[in-house]
Design a protein around this motif. Structure first.
Motif, PDB file in Angstrom:
ATOM      1  N   VAL A 124       0.825  -1.211   0.000  1.00 41.61           N
ATOM      2  CA  VAL A 124       0.000   0.000   0.000  1.00 41.61           C
ATOM      3  C   VAL A 124       0.859   1.262   0.000  1.00 41.61           C
ATOM      4  N   ASP A 125       2.074   1.160   0.540  1.00 38.00           N
ATOM      5  CA  ASP A 125       2.974   2.316   0.561  1.00 38.00           C
ATOM      6  C   ASP A 125       3.470   2.677  -0.835  1.00 38.00           C
ATOM      7  N   LEU A 126       3.426   1.722  -1.752  1.00 40.52           N
ATOM      8  CA  LEU A 126       3.889   1.962  -3.122  1.00 40.52           C
ATOM      9  C   LEU A 126       2.794   2.556  -4.012  1.00 40.52           C
ATOM     10  N   GLU A 127       1.544   2.359  -3.631  1.00 43.22           N
ATOM     11  CA  GLU A 127       0.437   2.848  -4.442  1.00 43.22           C
ATOM     12  C   GLU A 127       0.521   4.360  -4.608  1.00 43.22           C
ATOM     13  N   ASP A 128       0.267   4.822  -5.803  1.00 37.92           N
ATOM     14  CA  ASP A 128       0.274   6.234  -6.201  1.00 37.92           C
ATOM     15  C   ASP A 128       1.662   6.806  -6.444  1.00 37.92           C
ATOM     16  N   LEU A 129       2.734   6.026  -6.211  1.00 35.46           N
ATOM     17  CA  LEU A 129       4.058   6.541  -6.547  1.00 35.46           C
ATOM     18  C   LEU A 129       4.211   6.585  -8.063  1.00 35.46           C
ATOM     19  N   GLN A 130       4.952   7.558  -8.550  1.00 39.78           N
ATOM     20  CA  GLN A 130       5.230   7.696  -9.974  1.00 39.78           C
ATOM     21  C   GLN A 130       6.238   6.613 -10.367  1.00 39.78           C
ATOM     22  N   VAL A 131       6.071   6.049 -11.570  1.00 41.68           N
ATOM     23  CA  VAL A 131       6.984   5.033 -12.076  1.00 41.68           C
ATOM     24  C   VAL A 131       7.658   5.574 -13.333  1.00 41.68           C
ATOM     25  N   VAL A 132       8.997   5.589 -13.332  1.00 39.11           N
ATOM     26  CA  VAL A 132       9.765   6.041 -14.497  1.00 39.11           C
ATOM     27  C   VAL A 132      10.843   5.006 -14.789  1.00 39.11           C
ATOM     28  N   ASN A 133      11.215   4.909 -16.091  1.00 38.73           N
ATOM     29  CA  ASN A 133      12.296   3.987 -16.413  1.00 38.73           C
ATOM     30  C   ASN A 133      13.631   4.721 -16.392  1.00 38.73           C
ATOM     31  N   LEU A 134      14.706   3.998 -16.672  1.00 33.55           N
ATOM     32  CA  LEU A 134      16.054   4.574 -16.603  1.00 33.55           C
ATOM     33  C   LEU A 134      16.252   5.711 -17.593  1.00 33.55           C
ATOM     34  N   GLU A 135      15.468   5.716 -18.684  1.00 32.26           N
ATOM     35  CA  GLU A 135      15.556   6.783 -19.681  1.00 32.26           C
ATOM     36  C   GLU A 135      14.679   7.974 -19.327  1.00 32.26           C
ATOM     37  N   GLY A 136      13.968   7.905 -18.203  1.00 29.88           N
ATOM     38  CA  GLY A 136      13.117   9.002 -17.764  1.00 29.88           C
ATOM     39  C   GLY A 136      11.710   8.981 -18.324  1.00 29.88           C
ATOM     40  N   VAL A 137      11.310   7.885 -19.013  1.00 34.53           N
ATOM     41  CA  VAL A 137       9.958   7.775 -19.553  1.00 34.53           C
ATOM     42  C   VAL A 137       8.988   7.544 -18.399  1.00 34.53           C
ATOM     43  N   ASP A 138       7.946   8.374 -18.339  1.00 33.29           N
ATOM     44  CA  ASP A 138       6.951   8.294 -17.279  1.00 33.29           C
ATOM     45  C   ASP A 138       5.931   7.206 -17.616  1.00 33.29           C
ATOM     46  N   PHE A 139       5.842   6.194 -16.767  1.00 31.08           N
ATOM     47  CA  PHE A 139       4.888   5.094 -16.966  1.00 31.08           C
ATOM     48  C   PHE A 139       3.574   5.333 -16.218  1.00 31.08           C
ATOM     49  N   GLY A 140       3.450   6.428 -15.510  1.00 35.52           N
ATOM     50  CA  GLY A 140       2.247   6.702 -14.734  1.00 35.52           C
ATOM     51  C   GLY A 140       2.479   6.435 -13.265  1.00 35.52           C
ATOM     52  N   ARG A 141       1.421   6.025 -12.579  1.00 35.64           N
ATOM     53  CA  ARG A 141       1.492   5.787 -11.135  1.00 35.64           C
ATOM     54  C   ARG A 141       1.154   4.345 -10.818  1.00 35.64           C
ATOM     55  N   ALA A 156       1.480  -0.321 -13.253  1.00 39.24           N
ATOM     56  CA  ALA A 156       1.582   1.130 -13.424  1.00 39.24           C
ATOM     57  C   ALA A 156       0.559   1.565 -14.460  1.00 39.24           C
ATOM     58  N   ARG A 157      -0.204   2.604 -14.130  1.00 38.06           N
ATOM     59  CA  ARG A 157      -1.208   3.119 -15.069  1.00 38.06           C
ATOM     60  C   ARG A 157      -0.878   4.553 -15.420  1.00 38.06           C
ATOM     61  N   GLY A 158      -0.688   4.768 -16.712  1.00 38.29           N
ATOM     62  CA  GLY A 158      -0.429   6.098 -17.254  1.00 38.29           C
ATOM     63  C   GLY A 158      -1.194   6.198 -18.549  1.00 38.29           C
ATOM     64  N   GLU A 159      -0.478   6.478 -19.657  1.00 36.29           N
ATOM     65  CA  GLU A 159      -1.164   6.518 -20.949  1.00 36.29           C
ATOM     66  C   GLU A 159      -1.655   5.128 -21.328  1.00 36.29           C
ATOM     67  N   ARG A 160      -1.098   4.108 -20.681  1.00 32.38           N
ATOM     68  CA  ARG A 160      -1.584   2.732 -20.793  1.00 32.38           C
ATOM     69  C   ARG A 160      -1.151   1.974 -19.547  1.00 32.38           C
ATOM     70  N   GLU A 161      -1.646   0.772 -19.395  1.00 29.32           N
ATOM     71  CA  GLU A 161      -1.292  -0.025 -18.230  1.00 29.32           C
ATOM     72  C   GLU A 161      -0.067  -0.883 -18.538  1.00 29.32           C
ATOM     73  N   ARG A 162       0.863  -0.910 -17.591  1.00 27.32           N
ATOM     74  CA  ARG A 162       2.055  -1.746 -17.722  1.00 27.32           C
ATOM     75  C   ARG A 162       2.158  -2.644 -16.496  1.00 27.32           C
ATOM     76  N   MET A 163       2.482  -3.910 -16.725  1.00 29.52           N
ATOM     77  CA  MET A 163       2.727  -4.854 -15.640  1.00 29.52           C
ATOM     78  C   MET A 163       4.223  -5.129 -15.605  1.00 29.52           C
ATOM     79  N   ILE A 164       4.837  -4.761 -14.490  1.00 30.69           N
ATOM     80  CA  ILE A 164       6.286  -4.805 -14.358  1.00 30.69           C
ATOM     81  C   ILE A 164       6.649  -5.773 -13.229  1.00 30.69           C
TER      82      ILE A 164
END
Length: 190
Positions: A124-141, A156-164
């Motif tokens: 729950v502590d991770l929820e709503d944190l911003q997710v970015v990759n090493l190149e600085g691409v924003d994957f959402g929250r 991570a949900r941003g312009e699309r959903e990603r499962m990491i």
């Protein structure tokens, strides 16, 4: 750092805007009632704590029925009994009342959980944190996390959903609560 299941380990301060509930105000799903046990009002439950009967340490419980109605309850007692966990719930005195709880979720306030150990955090502590990759691409929250059995997965949900895959340090490179960000080694095309 390592990710902990909802009933395990921890984090420090998190950067959130004022419209989101603080980490301490959030609730965590720890289990659910699965049916009656015997004829005296005891209730079977599924617990996601480890060990599974430690669910009774975290009270008061917030019970959420299938229709979304919530109520708070304290004083629930119980124990493991073979393959199930059995609970004595205040006010539940017969099999019909116990059966009526089937499917009801058991939540607790994040504040009811013990402080996290160093280097760990609750999902729950991770929820709503911003997710970015090493190149600085924003994957959402971070929307939520789930376990596959093989490993945990961060959604991570941003312009699309990603499962990491939540694999440290190979994929999850840094969790920075002060900055409100998780840095991942993940291709933006995945």
């Amino acid at each position: 750092m390592s990710a902990a299941t909802p009933a395990d380990g921890v984090a420090t301060a998190s950067h959130m805007d004022t419209e989101r509930p603080s980490r301490q105000q959030k609730t965590i799903l720890l289990g659910r009632f699965t049916g009656a046990f015997g004829i005296r009002g005891q209730v079977k439950l599924e617990s996601w704590t480890e060990p599974r009967d430690s669910i009774f340490r975290y009270q008061p419980w917030i019970l959420r029925s299938a229709d979304g109605a919530e109520r708070e309850i304290s004083g629930v007692r119980g124990k493991s009994s073979g393959k199930v966990v059995v609970a004595d719930v205040p006010g539940v005195a017969d099999r019909d009342a116990a059966e009526a709880l089937r499917g009801t979720e058991i939540l607790v306030s994040r504040a009811a959980l013990p402080p996290p150990s160093a280097g760990e955090f609750y999902w729950v502590d991770l929820e709503d944190l911003q997710v970015v990759n090493l190149e600085g691409v924003d994957f959402g929250r971070v929307s939520h996390l789930f376990s596959t059995g093989a490993n945990d997965v961060l959604v991570a949900r941003g312009e699309r959903e990603r499962m990491i895959p939540f694999l440290e340090p190979d994929v999850i490179r840094e969790v920075d609560f002060d900055a409100g960000r998780i840095t991942v080694d993940w291709d933006a095309d995945f």
